[in-house]
Design an enzyme around this catalytic site. Structure first.
Site: not given
Ligand code: FE
Ligand code: ZN
Length: 263
Positions: A64, A66, A68-69, A122, A141, A179
């Site tokens: 996805h 986001h 952090d990905h 998510h 996530d 995570h």
């Molecule tokens: Fe994440």
């Molecule tokens: Zn995420």
């Protein structure tokens, strides 16, 4: 600084599990000198592992959008001239996007066959990547040990449908999530379901494992089917504790998710 990397092997294949930021895991799926990155949130960290292990990056798989990905997408795609796979509806929010993937597609990455699963909740266009041999699931996530992702974009019904889909995969499947949330998920689960003996045992085991290795991932899908409250919408003990014996399955899930949001 030497980076701690966790390695999981199956025949000639390996997963390299690379901690990043506060609590993320970035992954490299490796076969015979070639590597595919799953959610490379940090480009330089991934690149240093590629160098250290003498690997060539062949592609990037995003679950996805986001940051952090996808934070390392542009740097890595430019340096390695490799494709970036993600859901087509996220084309505009996935840096360096090249190849659309969605449910029903099987990606052939060298000797690996990777099934794409749509798992909205998510985010609306979240996908998971499932390998049959070895049985590895990269779920971003969506599913965590004793937890699930926050509903930033999707509805409880959508997330319930996504988790139901994942719950149908074989119990031996190793679940590589993005995570390290295991201990806080267990604190929540035991607050809600304090008499659950399996959750109590898991809390002891995972606390010890976290202290010893700093890492509780991967989990197995069987463990999640047995223990994770977010997958136990049809468990009479969970329903009784919530006083929701007659509710729809998705409503049981939605109630637990709502309580987790306020935890
Ligand atoms: Fe994440
Ligand atoms: Zn995420």
């Amino acid at each position: 600084m030497s980076l701690e990397i966790f390695t999981h092997s199956w025949k000639t294949f390996e997963v390299l599990q690379i901690p990043a930021f506060d609590d993320n895991y970035l992954y490299l799926i490796v076969d015979s000198g070639s590597a595919w990155a799953v959610d490379p949130g940090d480009g330089p960290i991934i690149d240093s592992v590629l160098t250290q292990k003498n690997l060539k990056l062949k592609g990037i798989l995003n679950t996805h959008h986001h940051s952090d990905h996808v934070g390392g997408n542009a740097f890595l795609a430019e340096k390695w001239q490799c494709p970036v796979y993600a859901h087509p509806k996220d084309q505009a929010r996935i840096p360096a996007f090249t190849h659309p993937v969605q449910e029903g597609l099987t990606l052939e990455l060298g000797n690996l066959k990777v099934q794409v699963l749509d798992v909205p909740g998510h985010t609306l266009n979240h996908v998971a990547y499932g390998l049959a041999e070895p049985q590895w699931l990269f779920c971003g996530d969506t599913l965590f040990p004793c937890g699930c992702g926050r509903l930033f974009e999707g509805t409880p019904q959508q997330m319930y449908g996504s988790l139901k889909k994942l719950r149908q995969l074989p119990g031996e499947t190793l679940v590589f999530c993005a995570h390290e949330y295991t201990l806080s998920n267990l604190r929540f689960a035991l607050q809600e379901f304090p008499d659950d003996t399996l959750l109590k045992r898991l809390q002891m085991e995972m606390t010890e494992k976290k202290q010893r290795t700093s890492c509780t991932i991967p989990t197995t899908l069987q463990m999640e089917k047995d223990a994770n409250p977010f997958l136990r919408w049809d468990d009479p003990k969970i329903r009784k504790a919530l006083e929701m014996s007659d509710a729809e399955d998705w409503q049981v899930f939605a109630e637990i998710r709502k309580r987790r949001d306020h935890f």
